[in-house]
Design a protein around this motif. Structure first.
Motif, PDB file in Angstrom:
ATOM      1  N   SER A   9      -2.896 -10.675 -11.033  1.00  0.00           N
ATOM      2  CA  SER A   9      -1.356 -10.496 -11.618  1.00  0.00           C
ATOM      3  C   SER A   9      -1.602 -10.511 -12.892  1.00  0.00           C
ATOM      4  CB  SER A   9      -0.616 -11.488 -11.123  1.00  0.00           C
ATOM      5  OG  SER A   9       0.925 -11.336 -11.614  1.00  0.00           O
ATOM      6  N   ALA A  10      -0.621 -11.124 -13.748  1.00  0.00           N
ATOM      7  CA  ALA A  10      -0.427 -11.270 -15.239  1.00  0.00           C
ATOM      8  C   ALA A  10      -1.998 -11.884 -15.890  1.00  0.00           C
ATOM      9  CB  ALA A  10       0.654 -11.904 -15.611  1.00  0.00           C
ATOM     10  N   THR A  11      -2.534 -13.197 -14.827  1.00  0.00           N
ATOM     11  CA  THR A  11      -3.448 -13.726 -15.312  1.00  0.00           C
ATOM     12  C   THR A  11      -4.192 -13.737 -14.091  1.00  0.00           C
ATOM     13  OG1 THR A  11      -2.495 -15.939 -14.377  1.00  0.00           O
ATOM     14  CG2 THR A  11      -2.259 -15.073 -16.783  1.00  0.00           C
ATOM     15  N   PRO A  12      -5.913 -14.077 -14.276  1.00  0.00           N
ATOM     16  CA  PRO A  12      -6.536 -13.759 -12.722  1.00  0.00           C
ATOM     17  C   PRO A  12      -6.693 -14.961 -12.022  1.00  0.00           C
ATOM     18  CG  PRO A  12      -7.840 -13.677 -14.905  1.00  0.00           C
ATOM     19  CD  PRO A  12      -6.500 -13.962 -15.465  1.00  0.00           C
ATOM     20  N   CYS A  13      -5.749 -16.165 -12.184  1.00  0.00           N
ATOM     21  CA  CYS A  13      -5.508 -17.175 -11.470  1.00  0.00           C
ATOM     22  C   CYS A  13      -4.237 -16.800 -10.609  1.00  0.00           C
ATOM     23  CB  CYS A  13      -5.288 -18.404 -12.181  1.00  0.00           C
ATOM     24  SG  CYS A  13      -3.968 -18.648 -13.410  1.00  0.00           S
ATOM     25  N   LYS A  14      -3.600 -15.735 -10.622  1.00  0.00           N
ATOM     26  CA  LYS A  14      -2.345 -15.207  -9.822  1.00  0.00           C
ATOM     27  C   LYS A  14      -2.417 -14.106  -9.228  1.00  0.00           C
ATOM     28  CE  LYS A  14       0.190 -15.694 -13.492  1.00  0.00           C
ATOM     29  NZ  LYS A  14       1.213 -16.085 -14.513  1.00  0.00           N
ATOM     30  N   ALA A  15      -2.072 -14.106  -7.824  1.00  0.00           N
ATOM     31  CA  ALA A  15      -1.852 -12.584  -7.194  1.00  0.00           C
ATOM     32  C   ALA A  15      -0.627 -12.109  -7.044  1.00  0.00           C
ATOM     33  CB  ALA A  15      -2.392 -13.094  -5.655  1.00  0.00           C
ATOM     34  N   LEU A  16      -0.248 -11.086  -7.029  1.00  0.00           N
ATOM     35  CA  LEU A  16       1.166 -10.433  -6.880  1.00  0.00           C
ATOM     36  C   LEU A  16       1.343  -9.924  -5.738  1.00  0.00           C
ATOM     37  CD1 LEU A  16       3.564  -9.342  -8.607  1.00  0.00           C
ATOM     38  CD2 LEU A  16       2.399  -7.233  -8.742  1.00  0.00           C
ATOM     39  N   TYR A  17       2.447 -10.455  -5.108  1.00  0.00           N
ATOM     40  CA  TYR A  17       3.158 -10.290  -3.688  1.00  0.00           C
ATOM     41  C   TYR A  17       4.535  -9.658  -4.088  1.00  0.00           C
ATOM     42  CZ  TYR A  17      -0.471 -12.889  -1.259  1.00  0.00           C
ATOM     43  OH  TYR A  17      -1.611 -13.298  -0.648  1.00  0.00           O
ATOM     44  N   ARG A  18       4.697  -8.932  -2.700  1.00  0.00           N
ATOM     45  CA  ARG A  18       6.365  -8.532  -2.857  1.00  0.00           C
ATOM     46  C   ARG A  18       6.805  -9.120  -1.268  1.00  0.00           C
ATOM     47  NH1 ARG A  18       9.678  -5.317  -4.999  1.00  0.00           N
ATOM     48  NH2 ARG A  18       8.057  -4.214  -6.259  1.00  0.00           N
ATOM     49  N   CYS A  19       8.031  -9.518  -1.298  1.00  0.00           N
ATOM     50  CA  CYS A  19       8.706  -9.960  -0.090  1.00  0.00           C
ATOM     51  C   CYS A  19       9.205  -8.714   0.579  1.00  0.00           C
ATOM     52  CB  CYS A  19       9.959 -10.984  -0.354  1.00  0.00           C
ATOM     53  SG  CYS A  19      10.634 -11.227   1.156  1.00  0.00           S
ATOM     54  N   LEU A  20       8.959  -8.668   1.804  1.00  0.00           N
ATOM     55  CA  LEU A  20       9.382  -7.607   2.779  1.00  0.00           C
ATOM     56  C   LEU A  20      10.674  -7.647   3.229  1.00  0.00           C
ATOM     57  CD1 LEU A  20       6.180  -6.882   4.801  1.00  0.00           C
ATOM     58  CD2 LEU A  20       6.961  -5.820   2.559  1.00  0.00           C
ATOM     59  N   ASP A  21      11.291  -8.779   3.076  1.00  0.00           N
ATOM     60  CA  ASP A  21      12.690  -9.133   3.376  1.00  0.00           C
ATOM     61  C   ASP A  21      13.757  -8.914   2.413  1.00  0.00           C
ATOM     62  OD1 ASP A  21      12.166  -9.374   6.266  1.00  0.00           O
ATOM     63  OD2 ASP A  21      11.833 -11.780   5.914  1.00  0.00           O
ATOM     64  N   CYS A  22      13.546  -9.781   1.144  1.00  0.00           N
ATOM     65  CA  CYS A  22      14.584  -9.704   0.206  1.00  0.00           C
ATOM     66  C   CYS A  22      13.983  -8.450  -0.997  1.00  0.00           C
ATOM     67  CB  CYS A  22      14.816 -10.787  -0.539  1.00  0.00           C
ATOM     68  SG  CYS A  22      13.433 -11.519  -1.569  1.00  0.00           S
ATOM     69  N   ARG A  23      12.622  -8.191  -0.841  1.00  0.00           N
ATOM     70  CA  ARG A  23      11.972  -7.289  -1.327  1.00  0.00           C
ATOM     71  C   ARG A  23      11.637  -7.447  -3.059  1.00  0.00           C
ATOM     72  NH1 ARG A  23      10.108  -3.685   1.357  1.00  0.00           N
ATOM     73  NH2 ARG A  23      10.119  -2.231  -0.341  1.00  0.00           N
ATOM     74  N   GLU A  24      11.769  -8.730  -3.208  1.00  0.00           N
ATOM     75  CA  GLU A  24      11.452  -9.147  -4.549  1.00  0.00           C
ATOM     76  C   GLU A  24       9.943  -9.373  -4.982  1.00  0.00           C
ATOM     77  OE1 GLU A  24      13.269 -10.311  -7.690  1.00  0.00           O
ATOM     78  OE2 GLU A  24      14.930  -9.043  -6.287  1.00  0.00           O
ATOM     79  N   PRO A  25       9.436  -9.062  -5.990  1.00  0.00           N
ATOM     80  CA  PRO A  25       7.977  -9.541  -6.212  1.00  0.00           C
ATOM     81  C   PRO A  25       7.867 -10.670  -7.008  1.00  0.00           C
ATOM     82  CG  PRO A  25       8.998  -8.086  -7.953  1.00  0.00           C
ATOM     83  CD  PRO A  25      10.100  -8.283  -6.953  1.00  0.00           C
ATOM     84  N   PHE A  26       6.788 -11.377  -6.635  1.00  0.00           N
ATOM     85  CA  PHE A  26       6.530 -12.739  -6.956  1.00  0.00           C
ATOM     86  C   PHE A  26       5.061 -12.772  -7.401  1.00  0.00           C
ATOM     87  CE2 PHE A  26       6.510 -13.131  -2.506  1.00  0.00           C
ATOM     88  CZ  PHE A  26       5.330 -13.901  -2.102  1.00  0.00           C
ATOM     89  N   ASP A  27       4.830 -13.998  -8.285  1.00  0.00           N
ATOM     90  CA  ASP A  27       3.403 -14.402  -8.203  1.00  0.00           C
ATOM     91  C   ASP A  27       3.128 -15.329  -7.191  1.00  0.00           C
ATOM     92  OD1 ASP A  27       2.452 -12.661 -10.443  1.00  0.00           O
ATOM     93  OD2 ASP A  27       3.466 -13.858 -11.851  1.00  0.00           O
ATOM     94  N   HIS A  28       1.838 -15.353  -6.988  1.00  0.00           N
ATOM     95  CA  HIS A  28       1.547 -16.572  -6.341  1.00  0.00           C
ATOM     96  C   HIS A  28       0.239 -17.206  -6.997  1.00  0.00           C
ATOM     97  CE1 HIS A  28      -0.071 -19.042  -2.802  1.00  0.00           C
ATOM     98  NE2 HIS A  28      -1.287 -18.669  -2.947  1.00  0.00           N
ATOM     99  N   VAL A  29       0.377 -18.644  -7.329  1.00  0.00           N
ATOM    100  CA  VAL A  29      -0.752 -19.406  -7.933  1.00  0.00           C
ATOM    101  C   VAL A  29      -1.898 -19.295  -6.973  1.00  0.00           C
ATOM    102  CG1 VAL A  29      -1.664 -21.344  -9.092  1.00  0.00           C
ATOM    103  CG2 VAL A  29       0.676 -20.403  -9.391  1.00  0.00           C
ATOM    104  N   LYS A  30      -2.995 -18.801  -7.123  1.00  0.00           N
ATOM    105  CA  LYS A  30      -4.120 -18.614  -6.068  1.00  0.00           C
ATOM    106  C   LYS A  30      -4.668 -20.317  -5.835  1.00  0.00           C
ATOM    107  CE  LYS A  30      -5.882 -14.199  -7.575  1.00  0.00           C
ATOM    108  NZ  LYS A  30      -7.134 -13.598  -8.176  1.00  0.00           N
ATOM    109  N   GLU A  31      -5.154 -20.360  -4.488  1.00  0.00           N
ATOM    110  CA  GLU A  31      -5.887 -21.565  -4.172  1.00  0.00           C
ATOM    111  C   GLU A  31      -7.480 -21.600  -4.685  1.00  0.00           C
ATOM    112  OE1 GLU A  31      -4.350 -19.491  -2.124  1.00  0.00           O
ATOM    113  OE2 GLU A  31      -2.713 -20.726  -1.518  1.00  0.00           O
ATOM    114  N   ILE A  32      -7.784 -22.518  -5.423  1.00  0.00           N
ATOM    115  CA  ILE A  32      -9.108 -22.476  -6.228  1.00  0.00           C
ATOM    116  C   ILE A  32      -9.688 -23.749  -5.841  1.00  0.00           C
ATOM    117  CG2 ILE A  32     -10.456 -22.470  -8.395  1.00  0.00           C
ATOM    118  CD1 ILE A  32      -8.267 -20.797  -9.455  1.00  0.00           C
TER     119      ILE A  32
END
Length: 169
Positions: free
Chosen positions: A146-169
């Motif tokens: 996503s905006a930084t390498p430590c985050k992934a970009l997801y989208r909710c299939l119900d409310c359709r909102e995009p959001f960042d997920h802080v990756k497990e490291i």
């Protein structure tokens, strides 16, 4: 037991905001490993980057030094400790709450495999990620970065909102 001056320096360093996710402090992220002060007043701060080539480390160092100098400390040394490697398990409960409140999906437990290294896999592990807006786990990975390498970009299939997920490291 740390001296009062060292506790003050630790509080100053711990309150510095992360430059990539300014909703959380360096203490919230668990990257501040140690703060000590010598008899002559030199403050030494040891930090562990979220990953070894984190581009924010230069800014983090400058922000720590600036905060300590503003608090009256003259000599500041900042050291980097790469071992043990930082893990998202070091994010405090308060930090996770702040991330959720800012609309981030927080990481689950970091991957483990005994005491040895974690094997590299070329396929991303499937994650069951809950949408921070509506709580649905019906989400889809849009990009592993996503905006930084430590985050992934997801989208909710119900409310359709995009959001960042802080990756497990």
């Amino acid at each position: 037991m740390p001296t009062t001056a060292t506790r003050i320096a630790l509080d100053v360093v711990g309150a510095v905001l992360d430059p990539e996710m300014p909703q959380v402090t360096l203490a919230d992220l668990g990257i501040v490993r140690d703060v000590s002060e010598t008899a002559n007043g030199t403050v030494t701060v040891t930090i562990t980057p979220t990953y070894s080539s984190c581009p924010a480390m230069g800014t983090i160092r400058a922000d720590i030094e600036s905060a300590l100098r503003a608090a009256g400390y003259g000599e500041v040394t900042i050291e980097t400790a790469l071992s043990p490697a930082w893990t998202t398990d070091w994010i405090t409960d308060a930090g996770r709450a702040k991330l959720r409140a800012a609309g981030y999906s927080t990481p689950g437990p970091a991957p483990r495999r005994g005491d040895g290294p974690i094997p590299l896999t070329l396929r991303p592990r499937p994650r069951r990620i809950a949408c921070p807006a509506c709580g649905s786990t019906s989400t889809r990975l849009g990009s592993e970065f996503s905006a930084t390498p430590c985050k992934a970009l997801y989208r909710c299939l119900d409310c359709r909102e995009p959001f960042d997920h802080v990756k497990e490291i």
